[in-house]
Design a protein around this motif. Structure first.
Motif, PDB file in Angstrom:
ATOM      1  N   GLN A 109     142.168  34.488  36.856  1.00  0.00           N
ATOM      2  CA  GLN A 109     141.721  35.775  36.320  1.00  0.00           C
ATOM      3  C   GLN A 109     142.590  36.915  36.847  1.00  0.00           C
ATOM      4  O   GLN A 109     142.970  37.828  36.086  1.00  0.00           O
ATOM      5  CB  GLN A 109     140.257  36.015  36.695  1.00  0.00           C
ATOM      6  CG  GLN A 109     139.274  35.074  36.009  1.00  0.00           C
ATOM      7  CD  GLN A 109     137.842  35.308  36.439  1.00  0.00           C
ATOM      8  OE1 GLN A 109     137.522  36.336  37.048  1.00  0.00           O
ATOM      9  NE2 GLN A 109     136.975  34.366  36.153  1.00  0.00           N
ATOM     10  N   GLU A 110     142.907  36.871  38.129  1.00  0.00           N
ATOM     11  CA  GLU A 110     143.766  37.903  38.717  1.00  0.00           C
ATOM     12  C   GLU A 110     145.182  37.820  38.149  1.00  0.00           C
ATOM     13  O   GLU A 110     145.822  38.845  37.896  1.00  0.00           O
ATOM     14  CB  GLU A 110     143.801  37.743  40.250  1.00  0.00           C
ATOM     15  CG  GLU A 110     142.458  37.951  40.930  1.00  0.00           C
ATOM     16  CD  GLU A 110     141.891  39.326  40.635  1.00  0.00           C
ATOM     17  OE1 GLU A 110     142.664  40.308  40.640  1.00  0.00           O
ATOM     18  OE2 GLU A 110     140.670  39.429  40.376  1.00  0.00           O
TER      19      GLU A 110
ATOM     20  N   ARG B 110     145.232  39.549  34.813  1.00  0.00           N
ATOM     21  CA  ARG B 110     145.253  41.022  34.886  1.00  0.00           C
ATOM     22  C   ARG B 110     146.668  41.548  35.084  1.00  0.00           C
ATOM     23  O   ARG B 110     147.084  42.525  34.450  1.00  0.00           O
ATOM     24  CB  ARG B 110     144.346  41.498  36.022  1.00  0.00           C
ATOM     25  CG  ARG B 110     142.864  41.273  35.769  1.00  0.00           C
ATOM     26  CD  ARG B 110     142.014  41.996  36.800  1.00  0.00           C
ATOM     27  NE  ARG B 110     140.606  41.772  36.564  1.00  0.00           N
ATOM     28  CZ  ARG B 110     139.871  40.835  37.149  1.00  0.00           C
ATOM     29  NH1 ARG B 110     140.446  40.019  38.027  1.00  0.00           N
ATOM     30  NH2 ARG B 110     138.585  40.700  36.881  1.00  0.00           N
TER      31      ARG B 110
ATOM     32  N   ASN C  53     148.745  41.029  31.879  1.00  0.00           N
ATOM     33  CA  ASN C  53     148.346  41.994  30.853  1.00  0.00           C
ATOM     34  C   ASN C  53     148.905  43.383  31.145  1.00  0.00           C
ATOM     35  O   ASN C  53     149.347  44.099  30.233  1.00  0.00           O
ATOM     36  CB  ASN C  53     146.823  42.063  30.753  1.00  0.00           C
ATOM     37  CG  ASN C  53     146.230  40.832  30.088  1.00  0.00           C
ATOM     38  OD1 ASN C  53     146.887  40.174  29.295  1.00  0.00           O
ATOM     39  ND2 ASN C  53     144.995  40.522  30.414  1.00  0.00           N
ATOM     40  N   THR C  54     148.886  43.777  32.418  1.00  0.00           N
ATOM     41  CA  THR C  54     149.424  45.085  32.798  1.00  0.00           C
ATOM     42  C   THR C  54     150.928  45.142  32.544  1.00  0.00           C
ATOM     43  O   THR C  54     151.460  46.157  32.084  1.00  0.00           O
ATOM     44  CB  THR C  54     149.121  45.388  34.276  1.00  0.00           C
ATOM     45  OG1 THR C  54     147.717  45.268  34.507  1.00  0.00           O
ATOM     46  CG2 THR C  54     149.573  46.798  34.643  1.00  0.00           C
TER      47      THR C  54
END
Length: 282
Positions: free
Chosen positions: A242-243, A246, A249-250
Motif C-alpha cells: 500500500q505504501e 502511494r 501514484n505520487t
C-alpha cells in the motif's frame, strides 16, 4: 496460504482418510466434517489445526470407510417379532416372508448402537491427522518458494522502471524551463532573471520526485527484508505494498512527462501483480 494435504490409515475393519484444504482468508475460518462418534474430540482438533495452519479458509474432513464385517446397525428382533404378530392378527393367511419384508421397514426395526472412541484407535487417527497437516504445510512451503521468486522478480522490475523514469528527469526539467521561457517571450515583457530563477525553482519543486524515489526504494528494500523473515508476514507485506502504491501514484501525478507516465503505469502493473500474490502469503 492455499494448500492441500491428504493422508490415509487402514485399520482392521475400517479405512480412515483425512483431507485438509486451505484457501486465502484474512483470518482463520475453519470448517470440520467428521463422523459423530469423533465429535467429542473436535475442540482439541480445531485447536491443533489452528496452531499448525494459523490462517486461511480451512476445510477439514475425516472420512471412515468400513472395510470389514463390523456394523453399528443391529436388527431389533423383539420389535420385528411384535410387528409380525400384529400383522398376523390382521392378515392370518399372509405369507411369512412378506410379513418379514413389511416388518423390517417399520420404525425402530433397526437399532444403531453408539460406538465409543477407542483411545488406541484415536492415537492412530491422530497420527494420520498429523501427517495430513505436515503434507499441507509442505504444500504451502513449496508454493512459498515459488512466490518468493515471483516477488523478487516483480520488485526488481519496479526498481528498474523507476530508474528508467528518473533518466528522463533532466530532460523533463529542461522542457519545463523552455516552456516557461517561451511563454514569457510571447508576452514580450522584460523579466527579472533572478526573480524568474526563483519562481522556476519554486515551480520545479512541485514536480521534484526525489523524496518519492527515496521512499519507494526504502519500501522495496523493506519488502525484501520482510519477505526473508521466518514469521507469518502476509499482512505486513500487504501494508508495505500500500505504501509502495502511494509513492508510485505520487510519481505519476508529478511526472508531467509522457514517457515517465508510461513507465509509472508499468510500475503500477507490476505492483498489482504483487498485491494479487500477497493475498496468498500467510
Amino acid at each position: 496460504m492455499t494448500g492441500f494435504g491428504k493422508a490415509t490409515l487402514q485399520l482392521a475393519t475400517k479405512k480412515i482418510t483425512v483431507e485438509i484444504k486451505s484457501l486465502n482468508s484474512k483470518g482463520l475460518d475453519l470448517n470440520t466434517r467428521m463422523p459423530s462418534v469423533y465429535r467429542e474430540m473436535e475442540l482439541n482438533l480445531r485447536n491443533q489445526i489452528a496452531q499448525s495452519l494459523e490462517r486461511g479458509k480451512i476445510d477439514f474432513s475425516l472420512f471412515v470407510e468400513i472395510t470389514g464385517e463390523e456394523t453399528s446397525s443391529k436388527i431389533n428382533a423383539p420389535i420385528i417379532k411384535g410387528y409380525i404378530a400384529q400383522m398376523r392378527e390382521i392378515l392370518p393367511e399372509a405369507d411369512p416372508t412378506e410379513l418379514m419384508k413389511m416388518a423390517v421397514r417399520m420404525p425402530d426395526a433397526l437399532k444403531t448402537e453408539r460406538d465409543e472412541i477407542d483411545p488406541e484407535e484415536w492415537k492412530q487417527i491422530q497420527t494420520v491427522i498429523n501427517q495430513a497437516l505436515n503434507n499441507i504445510n509442505q504444500f504451502r512451503k513449496d508454493e512459498g518458494v515459488t512466490l518468493e521468486k515471483e516477488f523478487l522478480h516483480r520488485i526488481a522490475n519496479i526498481l528498474n522502471l523507476m530508474n528508467q523514469a528518473l533518466a528522463f528527469d533532466a530532460e523533463r526539467v529542461e522542457t519545463i524551463k523552455t516552456r516557461l521561457r517561451s511563454a514569457l517571450d510571447e508576452l514580450k515583457e522584460n523579466v527579472d532573471e533572478n526573480r524568474f530563477e526563483q519562481e522556476l525553482i519554486f515551480y520545479l519543486e512541485k514536480y521534484d520526485i526525489t523524496e518519492e524515489k527515496v521512499r519507494l526504494e526504502s519500501h522495496l528494500n523493506y519488502f525484501i527484508e520482510t519477505l526473508a523473515g521466518n514469521e507469518a508476514n502476509g499482512r505486513k507485506l500487504g501494508f508495505i505494498t500500500q505504501e509502495m502504491g502511494r509513492e508510485i501514484n505520487t510519481m505519476g501525478s508529478k511526472s508531467n512527462h509522457s514517457e515517465m507516465q508510461k513507465l509509472v503505469v508499468m510500475m503500477k502493473d507490476e505492483l498489482e501483480k504483487i498485491k494479487e500474490q500477497v493475498l496468498n502469503v500467510l
